[in-house]
Design an enzyme around this catalytic site. Structure first.
Site, mmCIF file in Angstrom:
data_model
loop_
_atom_site.group_PDB
_atom_site.id
_atom_site.type_symbol
_atom_site.label_atom_id
_atom_site.label_comp_id
_atom_site.label_asym_id
_atom_site.label_seq_id
_atom_site.Cartn_x
_atom_site.Cartn_y
_atom_site.Cartn_z
ATOM 1 C CB ALA A 119 -0.876 -0.010 1.242
ATOM 2 N N GLY A 149 0.683 -5.117 1.077
ATOM 3 C CA GLY A 149 -0.446 -5.215 0.152
ATOM 4 C C GLY A 149 -0.034 -5.839 -1.169
ATOM 5 C CD GLU A 194 -2.358 -7.882 2.904
ATOM 6 O OE1 GLU A 194 -2.001 -6.708 2.701
ATOM 7 O OE2 GLU A 194 -3.119 -8.212 3.823
ATOM 8 C CD GLU A 217 1.229 -5.618 5.528
ATOM 9 O OE1 GLU A 217 2.129 -6.428 5.824
ATOM 10 O OE2 GLU A 217 0.511 -5.753 4.517
HETATM 11 C C1 LIG Z 1 -5.206 -2.375 3.951
HETATM 12 C C2 LIG Z 1 -3.740 -2.139 4.045
HETATM 13 C C3 LIG Z 1 -2.970 -3.193 3.380
HETATM 14 C C4 LIG Z 1 -1.651 -3.242 3.305
HETATM 15 C C5 LIG Z 1 -0.798 -2.348 4.048
HETATM 16 C C6 LIG Z 1 0.566 -2.197 3.409
HETATM 17 O O1 LIG Z 1 0.852 -2.705 2.363
HETATM 18 S S1 LIG Z 1 1.614 -1.222 4.249
HETATM 19 C C7 LIG Z 1 3.057 -1.192 3.220
HETATM 20 C C8 LIG Z 1 3.819 -2.427 3.311
HETATM 21 N N1 LIG Z 1 5.031 -2.322 2.561
HETATM 22 C C9 LIG Z 1 6.188 -2.030 3.131
HETATM 23 O O2 LIG Z 1 6.298 -1.879 4.318
HETATM 24 C C10 LIG Z 1 7.355 -1.889 2.210
HETATM 25 C C11 LIG Z 1 8.047 -0.584 2.454
HETATM 26 N N2 LIG Z 1 9.156 -0.386 1.563
HETATM 27 C C12 LIG Z 1 10.326 -0.996 1.725
HETATM 28 O O3 LIG Z 1 10.551 -1.811 2.586
HETATM 29 C C13 LIG Z 1 11.410 -0.605 0.772
HETATM 30 O O4 LIG Z 1 11.141 0.667 0.306
HETATM 31 C C14 LIG Z 1 11.569 -1.560 -0.418
HETATM 32 C C15 LIG Z 1 10.280 -1.791 -1.135
HETATM 33 C C16 LIG Z 1 12.148 -2.907 0.085
HETATM 34 C C17 LIG Z 1 12.570 -0.941 -1.414
HETATM 35 O O5 LIG Z 1 13.779 -0.645 -0.746
HETATM 36 P P1 LIG Z 1 14.889 0.282 -1.432
HETATM 37 O O6 LIG Z 1 16.039 0.345 -0.483
HETATM 38 O O7 LIG Z 1 15.124 -0.190 -2.798
HETATM 39 O O8 LIG Z 1 14.239 1.726 -1.584
HETATM 40 P P2 LIG Z 1 13.762 2.738 -0.465
HETATM 41 O O9 LIG Z 1 13.381 2.027 0.773
HETATM 42 O O10 LIG Z 1 14.769 3.817 -0.335
HETATM 43 O O11 LIG Z 1 12.439 3.309 -1.107
HETATM 44 C C18 LIG Z 1 12.480 4.123 -2.276
HETATM 45 C C19 LIG Z 1 11.425 5.189 -2.145
HETATM 46 O O12 LIG Z 1 10.150 4.564 -2.172
HETATM 47 C C20 LIG Z 1 9.388 4.949 -1.046
HETATM 48 N N3 LIG Z 1 8.533 3.820 -0.661
HETATM 49 C C21 LIG Z 1 8.897 2.561 -0.501
HETATM 50 N N4 LIG Z 1 7.851 1.791 -0.202
HETATM 51 C C22 LIG Z 1 6.791 2.616 -0.171
HETATM 52 C C23 LIG Z 1 5.408 2.431 0.078
HETATM 53 N N5 LIG Z 1 4.896 1.212 0.352
HETATM 54 N N6 LIG Z 1 4.608 3.502 0.029
HETATM 55 C C24 LIG Z 1 5.084 4.728 -0.260
HETATM 56 N N7 LIG Z 1 6.395 4.972 -0.512
HETATM 57 C C25 LIG Z 1 7.225 3.926 -0.465
HETATM 58 C C26 LIG Z 1 10.427 5.255 0.011
HETATM 59 O O13 LIG Z 1 9.913 6.083 1.012
HETATM 60 C C27 LIG Z 1 11.512 5.925 -0.819
HETATM 61 O O14 LIG Z 1 11.137 7.251 -1.067
HETATM 62 P P3 LIG Z 1 11.756 8.460 -0.205
HETATM 63 O O15 LIG Z 1 11.240 9.673 -0.865
HETATM 64 O O16 LIG Z 1 13.245 8.285 -0.248
HETATM 65 O O17 LIG Z 1 11.229 8.321 1.197
#
Ligand SMILES: CC/C=C\CC(=O)SCCNC(=O)CCNC(=O)[C@H](O)C(C)(C)COP(=O)(O)OP(=O)(O)OC[C@H]1O[C@@H](n2cnc3c(N)ncnc32)[C@H](O)[C@@H]1OP(=O)(O)O
Length: 754
Positions: free
Chosen positions: A97, A136, A139, A159
């Protein structure tokens, strides 16, 4: 992949079916969503391919969800399409998400019905997982009928690390697919599984070393027309086994033990429990209920703030105008470490594991041999743990400092002794090739004083590692007034290469972390003087969520460390009596730590400190009756009457003194923003992540409340400067306590020197 069959090609062979009429309908439906961020193409005639497109991680924003719903309907309505593949652009399936949307008004179609639409489809839907399928994203994949993953993909439900639970069916589908124990472990830890592990667990059906999208298309063709009855996870029976009650009890005990007050892990267990006690639809209702509780909690807010804070610190800036995006790091291929004590060894391991050639210098032959053995052991254990190749051959050991002549960067890691460090910097300046960056691992000494020993002070920066240096994620990168932007950028980049989170901080006594620790420790000592015991203070801090209370940490790191610093500062006056014994420079001072050191009580290493241990080096802290007697005798000697101090006061005095110093640090421009301080405290000082960090916590409590309590305590203890509210907190409180992301606007910026 086969040839495309439609016109309207938007991206190579991919066909975009978003025609004008559809666009209008979509825009009418979703008003200001500018683009559908899922593209539809048809491949090999019969496979509809839906590509999520929302860089960098294809997060499921409102627009992406809308795109998926629209393109799914399209695929289902086209008679030529017999099966569907869902994939993500740029080799990333989906990062879950869109976390940034959590604090905004909900728009677009919700995730749960979107995933139900996919699962209920009469045509097989295959997820092609490349890069990541997280939260998500996973999921969504679990809603598909089949999952094909690339061998390098990572899958997980993280999450819980954001203060949430997998609220799009993850807590109900995953246990049905892989069983309760494995699902509980993945959901409560939030860890990422490799594709190989996911295959073994049964999360994915196939793993490929080639394009997962191509493999998924081929797979989709092979299953077209086949019955999907056995492929909808929500229809699987609830997993049952005779020991389920025990499994849940154990899981609950484990999360309660390790969560340190975080509510999400406990709630995750409750949600998974619903998958075995309730039918699917009811289980989904329970999941939604529990999710809603977490979603609005302060902890979820704190953890999501922290997620972005940890990423924001890489976009550093300094008061002189140097910035991450205008300062280029110089490549470093060969580095040196001077001094192979505990810290030097950890730094050597970190550098070698980052793939650098390392020259490790220790001038005493015996110590060098010992260090070599210790480093080899650390590398072996670490390689085993990480499944990575050994990095022994990256390191050359030497007794001579001359061996560093050709390196690109040196990290000096000798004792915290300014005179010794100065001598080494003078030597390095003469020995190293021009342009070599000279870094010092210090926890608080003046970087500029060291820089002034060299011919090129612009090449000098501090790198404050945290023990154990090869394990701890935090690195404070300290720039002095003469450090060049290039030196700072290079040290920041080096930290990243070593897998650390580097935070750029200005040069002052103790930098950010240790500077804030001083008033915190001071309050803890004063509480003992006034009637508390170390156990009581530690209990309050541990209940707040710290991994360890302040006195246990002090015993672990060694009381002699601070004693040496205080002695060097002229604060230790042995044998002093009367009022002057507790006053230094007009301010209240507690000599308790000094008195313990005079007794040889240095903490764990001597088996005695604020607690007692079964032997020198023992780890289990036990209350020490001797210490209690010593405190009573101390109070009597100084005419202090012990009183009962309540939990609230202990917590407020310790934390608010620390937070007040944090505001002072912001005001002084030592940290660029509150995020920097919060990341340092969570990663380096055991501050509970679910409380966001000290500065975030202050905002959550309310700046006016923190200010009011500081004013109160300062009135009671006027000779404690750490309790005098800093002008920045006053300014923010007077401006209706703006949200934390706006605090920078209130910090007076020194004029740029660039
Ligand atoms: C009903 C609700 C259902 C579901 C809830 C969810 O899904 S909650 C979200 C669950 N997902 C996560 O927790 C994943 C979060 N992201 C990460 O762990 C890492 O970003 C990832 C995907 C492994 C990639 O890592 P990497 O080192 O390659 O990049 P980085 O972390 O620097 O991310 C790059 C920029 O993307 C932004 N970002 C990453 N994931 C999300 C996200 N899910 N939503 C919004 N933005 C996301 C991250 O913030 C970085 O941007 P920045 O401007 O530098 O902050």
């Amino acid at each position: 992949m086969g040839a495309a069959v439609h016109s309207g090609n938007r991206r190579g062979t991919k066909i975009v079916v978003k025609d004008d009429a559809e666009e209008k309908k979509f825009n009418n439906n979703t008003k200001d969503l500018l683009d559908i961020m899922a593209f539809y193409s048809r491949v090999s005639g019969s496979v509809g391919v839906i590509t999520l497109q929302n860089p960098p991680v294809n997060a499921l924003s409102a627009a992406v969800r809308q795109g998926i719903v629209d393109t799914m309907h399209r695929a289902l309505s086209e008679p030529e399409v017999k099966s569907v593949v869902i994939c993500g652009q740029n080799g990333k399936f989906c990062g879950g998400a869109d976390i940034r949307e959590f604090r905004a008004n909900m728009r677009g179609p919700p995730l749960v019905p979107m995933i139900h639409l996919i699962e209920a489809a009469e045509k097989p839907v295959v997820a092609a997982i490349e890069g990541v399928a997280l939260g998500g994203g996973l999921e969504l994949a679990l809603g598909c009928h089949y999952r094909i993953a690339h061998s390098k993909a990572r899958l997980g439900l993280p999450e819980v690390t954001l203060g949430l639970l997998p609220g799009a069916g993850g807590t109900q589908r995953l246990p049905r697919l892989i069983g309760v124990p494995a699902a509980l472990e993945l959901i409560t830890t939030g860890r990422h599984a490799t594709a190989a592990e996911a295959l073994q667990l049964g999360i994915v059906d196939e793993v490929t070393d080639h394009s997962a999208v191509d493999a998924a298309v081929k797979f989709a063709q092979s299953v077209a027309g086949k019955s999907l009855d056995a492929r909808r996870i929500s229809t699987y029976p609830c997993p049952r086994s005779p020991d389920l009650a025990e499994i849940f009890e154990k899981a609950m005990q484990e999360v309660r033990r390790s969560a340190r007050g975080a509510i999400a892990p406990v709630t995750c267990v409750q949600a998974v429990h619903a998958s075995v006690t309730l039918p699917y639809a009811k289980g989904m209702e329970r999941e939604r209920e529990l999710f809603s509780t977490l979603f609005t909690s302060g902890q979820a807010h704190a953890l999501q703030y922290y997620f972005f804070a940890q990423r924001a610190v890489s976009r550093w800036s300094t008061p002189s105008g140097a910035r991450w995006d205008t300062s280029k790091p110089r490549p470093v291929h060969k580095a040196a470490v001077i001094g192979l004590g505990t810290m030097g060894r950890g730094i050597t391991v970190s550098l070698a594991q980052a793939g650098l050639s390392v020259v490790a210098v220790e001038t005493q032959e015996k110590q060098l041999l010992e260090a070599k053995q210790a480093v080899s052991g650390m590398l072996e254990r670490s390689a085993k743990r990480r499944g990575a190749p050994l990095a022994h051959d990256k390191i050359k050991y030497s007794c001579s400092i001359q061996a560093v002549a050709d390196v690109d960067l040196v990290i000096e890691a000798v004792f915290e002794d300014m005179a010794l460090k100065k001598t080494i910097f003078q030597q390095l300046s003469g020995i190293c090739k021009p342009g070599t960056f000279l870094c010092t691992n210090t926890s608080g000494l003046d970087i500029d004083e060291l820089a002034s020993q060299t011919q090129s002070p612009e090449l000098v920066v501090g790198m404050h590692f945290f023990a154990p240096a090869h394990v701890m994620k935090l690195l404070e990168v300290v720039y002095g007034p003469r450090s060049s932007p290039e030196a700072l950028a290079t040290a920041m980049e080096m930290g990243k290469k070593m897998g650390k989170v580097s935070v750029a901080v200005g040069n002052c006594r103790g930098f950010v972390g240790n500077r804030m620790l001083k008033p915190y420790l001071e309050q803890a000592f004063f509480l003992l003087e006034e009637g508390a015991t170390p156990e009581q203070v530690d209990q309050v801090l541990e209940e707040f969520g710290f991994a360890m209370g302040v006195f246990k940490v002090s015993d672990l790191s060694g009381l002699d460390v601070g004693w040496k610093v205080r002695k060097a500062d002229g604060l230790v006056v042995p044998g002093s009596t009367g009022k002057s014994a507790r006053i230094r420079g007009g301010s209240r001072y507690s000599p308790l730590g000094d008195l313990l050191c005079e007794q040889g009580r240095f903490g764990q290493k001597t088996g005695r400190g604020w607690y007692q241990y079964d032997k020198p080096g023992g780890r289990v802290a036990k209350p020490d009756p001797w210490l209690h007697g010593f405190l009573e005798e101390y109070r009597a000697r100084h005419g202090l009457v012990a009183r009962r101090i309540d939990h609230q006061e202990m917590l407020e005095r310790c934390l608010y003194a620390l937070i007040n110093e944090g505001f002072q640090i912001l005001q002084d421009g030592i940290a660029a923003g509150p995020e920097d301080i919060d990341v340092i405290y969570v990663l380096g000082y055991g501050w509970p992540r679910h409380r966001g960090g000290p500065m975030f916590y202050a905002g959550l409590v309310g700046l006016d409340k923190v200010l009011e309590r500081l004013e109160h305590y300062h009135q009671v203890y006027p000779n404690v400067s750490g309790l005098k509210p800093c002008s920045l907190i006053r300014k923010l409180a007077a401006s209706s306590s703006p949200p934390i992301h706006r605090w920078r606007e209130f910090i007076q910026k020194p004029r740029s020197q660039l």
